[in-house]
Design a protein around this motif. Structure first.
Motif, PDB file in Angstrom:
ATOM      1  N   SER A 194      29.535 -80.626  66.260  1.00  0.00           N
ATOM      2  CA  SER A 194      29.708 -79.296  65.683  1.00  0.00           C
ATOM      3  C   SER A 194      28.579 -78.345  66.070  1.00  0.00           C
ATOM      4  O   SER A 194      27.419 -78.752  66.224  1.00  0.00           O
ATOM      5  CB  SER A 194      29.795 -79.409  64.150  1.00  0.00           C
ATOM      6  OG  SER A 194      30.066 -78.148  63.586  1.00  0.00           O
ATOM      7  N   ALA A 195      28.960 -77.070  66.213  1.00  0.00           N
ATOM      8  CA  ALA A 195      27.997 -75.994  66.467  1.00  0.00           C
ATOM      9  C   ALA A 195      28.638 -74.718  65.921  1.00  0.00           C
ATOM     10  O   ALA A 195      29.830 -74.712  65.615  1.00  0.00           O
ATOM     11  CB  ALA A 195      27.720 -75.847  67.960  1.00  0.00           C
ATOM     12  N   HIS A 196      27.858 -73.660  65.788  1.00  0.00           N
ATOM     13  CA  HIS A 196      28.461 -72.406  65.318  1.00  0.00           C
ATOM     14  C   HIS A 196      28.559 -71.383  66.451  1.00  0.00           C
ATOM     15  O   HIS A 196      27.714 -71.351  67.345  1.00  0.00           O
ATOM     16  CB  HIS A 196      27.741 -71.836  64.097  1.00  0.00           C
ATOM     17  CG  HIS A 196      26.310 -71.411  64.316  1.00  0.00           C
ATOM     18  ND1 HIS A 196      25.969 -70.148  64.735  1.00  0.00           N
ATOM     19  CD2 HIS A 196      25.137 -72.067  64.135  1.00  0.00           C
ATOM     20  CE1 HIS A 196      24.648 -70.050  64.793  1.00  0.00           C
ATOM     21  NE2 HIS A 196      24.115 -71.199  64.440  1.00  0.00           N
ATOM     22  N   MET A 197      29.595 -70.564  66.384  1.00  0.00           N
ATOM     23  CA  MET A 197      29.900 -69.640  67.474  1.00  0.00           C
ATOM     24  C   MET A 197      29.251 -68.271  67.307  1.00  0.00           C
ATOM     25  O   MET A 197      29.151 -67.514  68.273  1.00  0.00           O
ATOM     26  CB  MET A 197      31.422 -69.475  67.605  1.00  0.00           C
ATOM     27  CG  MET A 197      32.139 -70.766  67.974  1.00  0.00           C
ATOM     28  SD  MET A 197      33.910 -70.537  68.260  1.00  0.00           S
ATOM     29  CE  MET A 197      34.526 -70.334  66.588  1.00  0.00           C
ATOM     30  N   ASP A 198      28.849 -67.920  66.084  1.00  0.00           N
ATOM     31  CA  ASP A 198      28.255 -66.581  65.902  1.00  0.00           C
ATOM     32  C   ASP A 198      26.764 -66.611  66.224  1.00  0.00           C
ATOM     33  O   ASP A 198      26.129 -67.665  66.221  1.00  0.00           O
ATOM     34  CB  ASP A 198      28.473 -66.076  64.474  1.00  0.00           C
ATOM     35  CG  ASP A 198      27.848 -66.975  63.400  1.00  0.00           C
ATOM     36  OD1 ASP A 198      27.900 -68.211  63.551  1.00  0.00           O
ATOM     37  OD2 ASP A 198      27.308 -66.422  62.422  1.00  0.00           O
ATOM     38  N   THR A 199      26.234 -65.437  66.530  1.00  0.00           N
ATOM     39  CA  THR A 199      24.787 -65.288  66.725  1.00  0.00           C
ATOM     40  C   THR A 199      24.310 -64.117  65.871  1.00  0.00           C
ATOM     41  O   THR A 199      25.098 -63.281  65.446  1.00  0.00           O
ATOM     42  CB  THR A 199      24.420 -64.958  68.192  1.00  0.00           C
ATOM     43  OG1 THR A 199      24.910 -63.653  68.515  1.00  0.00           O
ATOM     44  CG2 THR A 199      24.995 -65.972  69.161  1.00  0.00           C
ATOM     45  N   VAL A 200      22.990 -64.088  65.636  1.00  0.00           N
ATOM     46  CA  VAL A 200      22.427 -62.916  64.975  1.00  0.00           C
ATOM     47  C   VAL A 200      22.402 -61.759  65.977  1.00  0.00           C
ATOM     48  O   VAL A 200      22.558 -61.958  67.182  1.00  0.00           O
ATOM     49  CB  VAL A 200      21.001 -63.190  64.437  1.00  0.00           C
ATOM     50  CG1 VAL A 200      21.022 -64.283  63.376  1.00  0.00           C
ATOM     51  CG2 VAL A 200      20.043 -63.529  65.556  1.00  0.00           C
ATOM     52  N   GLU A 201      22.191 -60.568  65.479  1.00  0.00           N
ATOM     53  CA  GLU A 201      22.105 -59.395  66.345  1.00  0.00           C
ATOM     54  C   GLU A 201      20.622 -59.074  66.597  1.00  0.00           C
ATOM     55  O   GLU A 201      19.781 -59.526  65.837  1.00  0.00           O
ATOM     56  CB  GLU A 201      22.826 -58.229  65.665  1.00  0.00           C
ATOM     57  CG  GLU A 201      24.315 -58.561  65.520  1.00  0.00           C
ATOM     58  CD  GLU A 201      25.139 -57.427  64.931  1.00  0.00           C
ATOM     59  OE1 GLU A 201      25.272 -56.403  65.619  1.00  0.00           O
ATOM     60  OE2 GLU A 201      25.613 -57.586  63.807  1.00  0.00           O
ATOM     61  N   PRO A 202      20.286 -58.314  67.634  1.00  0.00           N
ATOM     62  CA  PRO A 202      21.172 -57.680  68.604  1.00  0.00           C
ATOM     63  C   PRO A 202      21.694 -58.674  69.649  1.00  0.00           C
ATOM     64  O   PRO A 202      20.917 -59.405  70.240  1.00  0.00           O
ATOM     65  CB  PRO A 202      20.267 -56.631  69.263  1.00  0.00           C
ATOM     66  CG  PRO A 202      18.876 -57.177  69.108  1.00  0.00           C
ATOM     67  CD  PRO A 202      18.881 -57.978  67.840  1.00  0.00           C
ATOM     68  N   CYS A 203      23.008 -58.649  69.854  1.00  0.00           N
ATOM     69  CA  CYS A 203      23.607 -59.616  70.784  1.00  0.00           C
ATOM     70  C   CYS A 203      24.622 -58.970  71.722  1.00  0.00           C
ATOM     71  O   CYS A 203      25.417 -59.665  72.343  1.00  0.00           O
ATOM     72  CB  CYS A 203      24.243 -60.761  69.997  1.00  0.00           C
ATOM     73  SG  CYS A 203      25.562 -60.241  68.890  1.00  0.00           S
ATOM     74  N   GLU A 204      24.598 -57.628  71.843  1.00  0.00           N
ATOM     75  CA  GLU A 204      25.471 -56.947  72.814  1.00  0.00           C
ATOM     76  C   GLU A 204      24.758 -56.899  74.165  1.00  0.00           C
ATOM     77  O   GLU A 204      23.611 -56.451  74.238  1.00  0.00           O
ATOM     78  CB  GLU A 204      25.749 -55.499  72.371  1.00  0.00           C
ATOM     79  CG  GLU A 204      26.656 -55.340  71.171  1.00  0.00           C
ATOM     80  CD  GLU A 204      28.107 -55.715  71.433  1.00  0.00           C
ATOM     81  OE1 GLU A 204      28.564 -55.561  72.594  1.00  0.00           O
ATOM     82  OE2 GLU A 204      28.762 -56.162  70.485  1.00  0.00           O
ATOM     83  N   GLY A 205      25.467 -57.346  75.209  1.00  0.00           N
ATOM     84  CA  GLY A 205      24.902 -57.224  76.555  1.00  0.00           C
ATOM     85  C   GLY A 205      23.768 -58.188  76.855  1.00  0.00           C
ATOM     86  O   GLY A 205      22.811 -57.841  77.552  1.00  0.00           O
ATOM     87  N   VAL A 206      23.865 -59.412  76.346  1.00  0.00           N
ATOM     88  CA  VAL A 206      22.839 -60.421  76.644  1.00  0.00           C
ATOM     89  C   VAL A 206      22.841 -60.723  78.138  1.00  0.00           C
ATOM     90  O   VAL A 206      23.886 -60.968  78.733  1.00  0.00           O
ATOM     91  CB  VAL A 206      23.098 -61.727  75.861  1.00  0.00           C
ATOM     92  CG1 VAL A 206      22.127 -62.828  76.300  1.00  0.00           C
ATOM     93  CG2 VAL A 206      23.010 -61.479  74.361  1.00  0.00           C
ATOM     94  N   GLU A 207      21.669 -60.678  78.754  1.00  0.00           N
ATOM     95  CA  GLU A 207      21.542 -61.064  80.162  1.00  0.00           C
ATOM     96  C   GLU A 207      20.489 -62.164  80.255  1.00  0.00           C
ATOM     97  O   GLU A 207      19.304 -61.910  80.055  1.00  0.00           O
ATOM     98  CB  GLU A 207      21.161 -59.845  81.003  1.00  0.00           C
ATOM     99  CG  GLU A 207      21.194 -60.104  82.507  1.00  0.00           C
ATOM    100  CD  GLU A 207      22.491 -60.791  82.981  1.00  0.00           C
ATOM    101  OE1 GLU A 207      23.583 -60.424  82.519  1.00  0.00           O
ATOM    102  OE2 GLU A 207      22.382 -61.715  83.814  1.00  0.00           O
ATOM    103  N   PRO A 208      20.930 -63.402  80.527  1.00  0.00           N
ATOM    104  CA  PRO A 208      19.952 -64.479  80.614  1.00  0.00           C
ATOM    105  C   PRO A 208      19.092 -64.352  81.876  1.00  0.00           C
ATOM    106  O   PRO A 208      19.601 -64.029  82.948  1.00  0.00           O
ATOM    107  CB  PRO A 208      20.824 -65.739  80.665  1.00  0.00           C
ATOM    108  CG  PRO A 208      22.149 -65.283  81.172  1.00  0.00           C
ATOM    109  CD  PRO A 208      22.315 -63.856  80.742  1.00  0.00           C
ATOM    110  N   VAL A 209      17.802 -64.596  81.704  1.00  0.00           N
ATOM    111  CA  VAL A 209      16.860 -64.508  82.823  1.00  0.00           C
ATOM    112  C   VAL A 209      16.108 -65.835  82.893  1.00  0.00           C
ATOM    113  O   VAL A 209      15.573 -66.290  81.888  1.00  0.00           O
ATOM    114  CB  VAL A 209      15.851 -63.359  82.578  1.00  0.00           C
ATOM    115  CG1 VAL A 209      14.810 -63.324  83.681  1.00  0.00           C
ATOM    116  CG2 VAL A 209      16.578 -62.029  82.454  1.00  0.00           C
ATOM    117  N   VAL A 210      16.088 -66.446  84.082  1.00  0.00           N
ATOM    118  CA  VAL A 210      15.409 -67.736  84.231  1.00  0.00           C
ATOM    119  C   VAL A 210      14.045 -67.534  84.867  1.00  0.00           C
ATOM    120  O   VAL A 210      13.927 -66.916  85.924  1.00  0.00           O
ATOM    121  CB  VAL A 210      16.257 -68.711  85.084  1.00  0.00           C
ATOM    122  CG1 VAL A 210      15.488 -70.012  85.305  1.00  0.00           C
ATOM    123  CG2 VAL A 210      17.588 -68.978  84.423  1.00  0.00           C
TER     124      VAL A 210
END
Ligand code: ZN
Length: 370
Positions: free
Chosen positions: A73-89
């Protein structure tokens, strides 16, 4: 390579915005991925009750051998701000571009579960049955988990992939958590002309806050006054004040004692100024506690060693969907999932930890086949 596929799945997931109650797009992505892998995916009918735009996602991958049924099990929601997330490595670490959370809480868990199901389905190794529960609205009161039907949770052990820190951490104890909202009732009057006729609800609230237990009370218990608001103007003796707060303890009896002391402090503060107070308490979730020799704990610790990770037993003051699954009858271990600095724009995780989390969950399933 399946590690690359896993990383791509994680990137895809974090790029899909899923603030609490708006998880439908992430649910669709996960449902498609799980279906493609060979799992049977359904949604429960909780949306009308939770207020989310989707139900909780339920999936089953039938076993090819007898053994324990493992629920992931895991949850699908996230806290905000979460619009336009761009992962950077950078140097093996995944961050957001800076102005949003990363959303590893809890898309690390979602990505790991999707990949575990794929790998199990692709493997010829015998496996016991696997269930998947991806919840909505964890971040706002574990609302999705609370709406789950126990019939959808039949399993011998559940793993909730949703604690912070290095993989290998296993939550063995979590508190009972109460919250309250208290309304102090005083009497309004003109503060300059006839203050003796007034009874200040703000002063009642302040006295209550000052005399209530708060902070760390002992090694297993905490209490907090979270908000206080009231009154209307400087020249009015305040008629009303509202205080909210909470208490928690790993020890169920002790938390009841703390709650009673907080209640009495509020009543005394109100009575001392000839006012009154209405306090509404809510039990947010119930404590759980694993015995040192619990076989489920040994199962997960063995799986840690299988993949070369040192297991650690962790007691937490926080709650998660794990508390709810426990209360609904499934022995549930909450696992550290590599997420760090969660709930802020500095959130990040190591790529290696995403890989380790996925191997660990897979190893638990593998060990569960007879
Ligand atoms: Zn979380």
């Amino acid at each position: 390579m399946s590690d690359e596929r896993l990383l791509q799945t994680f990137f895809d997931l974090v790029r899909i915005p899923s603030p609490t109650f708006k998880e439908a797009a992430v649910a669709r992505y996960a449902a498609d991925a799980l279906t493609d892998a060979g799992a049977r995916v359904t949604f429960d009918k909780s949306a009308a009750r939770t207020g989310s735009d989707t139900g909780n996602l339920l999936a089953e991958l039938p076993g090819t051998a007898a053994g324990r049924t493992v629920l992931l099990s895991a949850h699908m929601d996230t806290v905000e701000p979460c619009e336009g997330v761009e992962p950077v490595v950078v140097d093996g670490e995944i961050h957001s571009a800076g102005d949003t959370v990363l959303g590893a809480d809890d898309k690390a868990g979602v990505a790991a579960i999707v990949e575990v199901v794929r790998r199990l389905a692709e493997s010829n190794e015998p496996r016991s049955p696997v269930r998947v529960v991806l919840t909505v609205a964890e971040e706002k009161g574990l609302v999705g988990a609370k709406a789950l039907d126990p019939a959808d949770l039949e399993a011998d052990v559940a793993l909730v992939l949703d604690a912070d820190g290095d993989p290998g951490g296993i939550v063995v104890a979590s508190p009972t958590h109460y919250t309250f909202s208290a309304t102090f009732h005083g009497r309004a009057s003109h503060a300059g002309v006839e203050p003796e006729k007034g009874r200040s609800a703000v002063v009642m609230a302040a006295r209550a806050g000052a005399t209530m237990p708060s902070g760390r009370l002992d090694d297993e218990s905490t209490a907090n006054v979270g908000t206080i608001e009231g009154g209307t103007a400087t020249n009015v003796v305040a008629q009303t004040a509202i205080v909210t707060g909470e208490c928690r303890s790993l020890d169920t009896e002790r938390v009841e004692g703390v709650r009673d002391r907080m209640q009495r402090a509020m009543e005394d503060a109100a009575a001392g100024l000839e006012g009154r107070v209405d306090v509404v308490w809510t039990k947010e979730y119930e404590a759980f506690h694993f015995a040192d020799d619990d076989p489920m704990l040994e199962l997960v610790e063995g799986a840690c060693r299988d993949i070369g990770v040192e297991p650690r037993r962790v007691k937490t003051g926080g709650g998660s969907d794990g508390n709810i699954l426990h209360a609904k009858g499934v022995p549930t271990l909450v696992l550290s999932s590599g997420m760090r600095s969660v709930h802020g724009v500095d959130e990040w995780m190591r790529i290696e930890d995403l890989f380790a989390l996925t191997r660990l969950a897979g190893a638990v399933v593998r060990r569960s086949a007879d």
